[in-house]
Structures are given as structure tokens and as C-alpha cells.
Design a protein around this motif. Structure first.
Motif, PDB file in Angstrom:
ATOM      1  N   ALA A 189       3.354   7.349   4.177  1.00 30.89           N
ATOM      2  CA  ALA A 189       4.005   6.860   2.801  1.00 30.89           C
ATOM      3  C   ALA A 189       5.169   7.588   2.727  1.00 30.89           C
ATOM      4  CB  ALA A 189       3.233   6.743   1.640  1.00 30.89           C
ATOM      5  N   VAL A 190       5.215   9.149   2.702  1.00 30.99           N
ATOM      6  CA  VAL A 190       6.209   9.999   2.552  1.00 30.99           C
ATOM      7  C   VAL A 190       7.383   9.842   3.931  1.00 30.99           C
ATOM      8  CG1 VAL A 190       6.660  12.289   2.272  1.00 30.99           C
ATOM      9  CG2 VAL A 190       4.793  11.397   1.204  1.00 30.99           C
ATOM     10  N   THR A 191       6.943   9.499   4.788  1.00 28.05           N
ATOM     11  CA  THR A 191       7.701   9.534   6.051  1.00 28.05           C
ATOM     12  C   THR A 191       8.338   8.297   5.864  1.00 28.05           C
ATOM     13  OG1 THR A 191       6.228  10.746   7.619  1.00 28.05           O
ATOM     14  CG2 THR A 191       7.851   9.015   8.481  1.00 28.05           C
ATOM     15  N   GLU A 192       7.998   7.099   5.526  1.00 28.86           N
ATOM     16  CA  GLU A 192       8.715   5.972   5.183  1.00 28.86           C
ATOM     17  C   GLU A 192       9.626   6.063   4.223  1.00 28.86           C
ATOM     18  OE1 GLU A 192       8.831   1.572   5.807  1.00 28.86           O
ATOM     19  OE2 GLU A 192       8.197   3.155   6.856  1.00 28.86           O
ATOM     20  N   LEU A 193       9.400   6.852   3.110  1.00 24.13           N
ATOM     21  CA  LEU A 193      10.418   7.067   1.994  1.00 24.13           C
ATOM     22  C   LEU A 193      11.412   7.789   2.725  1.00 24.13           C
ATOM     23  CD1 LEU A 193      11.225   7.489  -0.925  1.00 24.13           C
ATOM     24  CD2 LEU A 193       9.930   9.332  -1.084  1.00 24.13           C
ATOM     25  N   ALA A 194      11.168   8.740   3.504  1.00 24.10           N
ATOM     26  CA  ALA A 194      12.485   9.554   4.181  1.00 24.10           C
ATOM     27  C   ALA A 194      13.220   8.703   4.952  1.00 24.10           C
ATOM     28  CB  ALA A 194      12.035  10.832   4.675  1.00 24.10           C
ATOM     29  N   VAL A 247       0.780  -1.289  -0.013  1.00 22.83           N
ATOM     30  CA  VAL A 247      -0.023   0.050   0.065  1.00 22.83           C
ATOM     31  C   VAL A 247       0.920   1.256  -0.114  1.00 22.83           C
ATOM     32  CG1 VAL A 247      -1.451   1.343   1.426  1.00 22.83           C
ATOM     33  CG2 VAL A 247      -2.062  -0.965   1.087  1.00 22.83           C
ATOM     34  N   LEU A 248       1.751   1.290   0.774  1.00 25.94           N
ATOM     35  CA  LEU A 248       2.844   2.337   0.873  1.00 25.94           C
ATOM     36  C   LEU A 248       3.633   2.802  -0.459  1.00 25.94           C
ATOM     37  CD1 LEU A 248       4.289   2.203   4.514  1.00 25.94           C
ATOM     38  CD2 LEU A 248       2.102   3.646   3.584  1.00 25.94           C
ATOM     39  N   THR A 249       4.037   1.548  -1.028  1.00 25.05           N
ATOM     40  CA  THR A 249       4.674   1.908  -2.310  1.00 25.05           C
ATOM     41  C   THR A 249       3.691   1.981  -3.419  1.00 25.05           C
ATOM     42  OG1 THR A 249       6.185  -0.208  -1.871  1.00 25.05           O
ATOM     43  CG2 THR A 249       5.598   0.337  -3.919  1.00 25.05           C
ATOM     44  N   ALA A 250       2.566   1.472  -3.414  1.00 24.36           N
ATOM     45  CA  ALA A 250       1.372   2.144  -4.418  1.00 24.36           C
ATOM     46  C   ALA A 250       1.140   3.520  -4.200  1.00 24.36           C
ATOM     47  CB  ALA A 250       0.412   1.308  -4.200  1.00 24.36           C
ATOM     48  N   THR A 251       1.002   3.920  -2.774  1.00 22.57           N
ATOM     49  CA  THR A 251       0.818   5.374  -2.475  1.00 22.57           C
ATOM     50  C   THR A 251       1.883   6.349  -2.991  1.00 22.57           C
ATOM     51  OG1 THR A 251      -0.299   4.772  -0.421  1.00 22.57           O
ATOM     52  CG2 THR A 251       0.284   7.178  -0.752  1.00 22.57           C
ATOM     53  N   LEU A 252       3.273   6.094  -2.860  1.00 22.29           N
ATOM     54  CA  LEU A 252       4.336   6.843  -3.492  1.00 22.29           C
ATOM     55  C   LEU A 252       4.168   6.807  -5.057  1.00 22.29           C
ATOM     56  CD1 LEU A 252       7.021   5.740  -1.097  1.00 22.29           C
ATOM     57  CD2 LEU A 252       5.941   7.734  -1.220  1.00 22.29           C
ATOM     58  N   GLU A 253       4.081   5.859  -5.581  1.00 26.60           N
ATOM     59  CA  GLU A 253       3.766   5.656  -7.212  1.00 26.60           C
ATOM     60  C   GLU A 253       2.827   6.605  -7.636  1.00 26.60           C
ATOM     61  OE1 GLU A 253       3.791   1.500  -8.031  1.00 26.60           O
ATOM     62  OE2 GLU A 253       5.799   1.252  -7.708  1.00 26.60           O
ATOM     63  N   GLN A 254       1.690   6.682  -6.949  1.00 26.51           N
ATOM     64  CA  GLN A 254       0.465   7.517  -7.120  1.00 26.51           C
ATOM     65  C   GLN A 254       0.846   8.767  -7.254  1.00 26.51           C
ATOM     66  OE1 GLN A 254      -1.682   4.993  -8.989  1.00 26.51           O
ATOM     67  NE2 GLN A 254      -2.797   6.604  -8.263  1.00 26.51           N
ATOM     68  N   LEU A 255       1.592   9.094  -5.909  1.00 30.14           N
ATOM     69  CA  LEU A 255       1.902  10.435  -5.740  1.00 30.14           C
ATOM     70  C   LEU A 255       2.935  11.024  -6.583  1.00 30.14           C
ATOM     71  CD1 LEU A 255       2.313  10.428  -1.833  1.00 30.14           C
ATOM     72  CD2 LEU A 255       0.809  11.701  -3.013  1.00 30.14           C
TER      73      LEU A 255
END
Length: 208
Positions: free
Chosen positions: A80-85, A34-42
């Protein structure tokens, strides 16, 4: 199964083995998807183009799964963004303020120069009047500052910074020029620029 609810292969007086506890593996996989999909959508469509339905379809899960775990689009975007960072960017602890700031600055630089991140940041600023977007943006920054403040706290304990030093002010002094150069300037974030940012921090906040 006998009349007392014991499995048939358990003799009287014996205790049936406890059922195996689920390890949470599937839950972790769902979260990651879900988090990966969220980042890709963003990155592809921006904050304004992100919907829970699209994320669910991309992640291969039900919308109800996302709502049950995150509740709102704001919470999903923020995590999602926090996880990316956070992934691959542990808070440094080198034993030196300058070295810690060097690591932090490099982490920030690598993050914000990734493909699509500049567009995402610009969209977040442009849509700051949207309460949902603003809430996600604030949550992200608060999480990052809270984690990275350990660098400043340890520097105070070592005597590199004054006791009353505000960790957030130190981190803002370091990171603001990096984001400004990405969003406004046309020059790359190179080693020389990072060194100047660190020198500014030490000049403004370091002990003489």
C-alpha cells in the motif's frame, strides 16, 4: 448441451467458441479498493491501529480475500505504501543527473508532506522494534531504492558518476535531509533546500 458436451447450437463438426477469458477487471478493482482502504486506515489510526478486519470492512471485501492475496499484514502495508509512492511518480529520465535528482527530490517532498504521512513515518520509526512493522519498512525502502537506482545507473553510463558509485549511497545523500527536515526540523522543504540537497549529492559523488 448434447451428449458430447457441445452447446446445442453447435453443429456436428463445428468447434464451440472458446470461453471468454476474464480480463482481471474485478481483481484490479479489489486490489485498488484494498490498498486505498489500507492507506486510509494507516493515516487515520497509524500502523498500530490497522487490522485486516478493518481494512476488509472499509474496502467492502472479505478478510479471506486479503489474506489470500497478501498473506500477511506486513505485505499489505508494504504494498500500500509502495503504491502510494509509485503512483504518479515515474522514475525520471531527463538525460541529466542534476535534472533527474531535481525530479526525485520534488517527488519525495510532495509525498512526505501529504496529510498524515509524517504521522505514518513517525509511527513506523517508533514501532521499529515490531518485526512486522520493521519488515514492511524495509520492503518499502528496498523497493523505492531499487526503482530509483536507474537514475544513478544511467548517470554512470553517461560518465557523470564514477563507475564504482553506489546507487543507494547517492539516493540516501539526496533523500535523508528531506526526511530529517520533515521529522525533526521546523522549516519547510522549499526550492532552495532541494537545490542544496542536490548540490551536496553532486559534490560528494559527482566527478570533478
Amino acid at each position: 448441451m448434447d451428449q458430447r458436451g457441445r452447446p446445442d447450437d453447435v453443429e456436428p463438426g463445428e468447434t464451440a467458441p472458446a470461453p471468454r477469458k476474464r480480463t482481471g477487471g474485478r481483481s484490479a478493482r479489489v486490489r485498488a479498493a484494498v490498498l486505498t482502504a489500507t492507506l486510509e486506515q494507516l493515516i487515520e489510526y497509524g500502523i498500530e491501529g490497522l487490522t485486516i478486519g478493518d481494512v476488509a470492512a472499509r474496502a467492502g471485501v472479505a478478510e479471506t480475500t486479503i489474506y489470500r492475496r497478501w498473506g500477511t499484514r506486513t505485505a499489505l502495508i508494504a504494498e500500500a505504501v509502495t503504491e502510494l509512492a509509485a503512483v504518479g511518480n515515474p522514475v525520471p529520465d531527463t538525460g541529466s543527473l542534476r535534472a533527474d535528482l531535481q525530479v526525485l527530490a520534488e517527488q519525495i517532498s510532495q509525498l512526505i508532506t501529504r496529510p498524515g504521512i509524517a504521522r505514518l513515518l513517525g509511527t513506523a520509526i517508533a514501532l521499529s522494534a515490531d518485526p512486522e512493522v520493521e519488515a514492511a519498512r524495509r520492503q518499502f525502502w528496498n523497493d523505492r531504492f531499487d526503482q530509483s537506482s536507474q537514475v544513478v545507473v544511467r548517470a554512470i553510463e553517461r560518465g557523470e558518476l564514477a563507475d564504482r558509485t553506489d546507487p543507494r549511497e547517492v539516493l540516501e545523500t539526496l533523500s535523508a535531509p528531506l526526511y530529517f527536515r520533515l521529522l525533526v526540523g521546523e522549516k519547510p522543504i522549499d526550492d532552495a533546500f532541494i537545490t542544496r540537497c542536490i548540490d551536496s549529492v553532486l559534490t560528494l559523488h559527482g566527478r570533478a
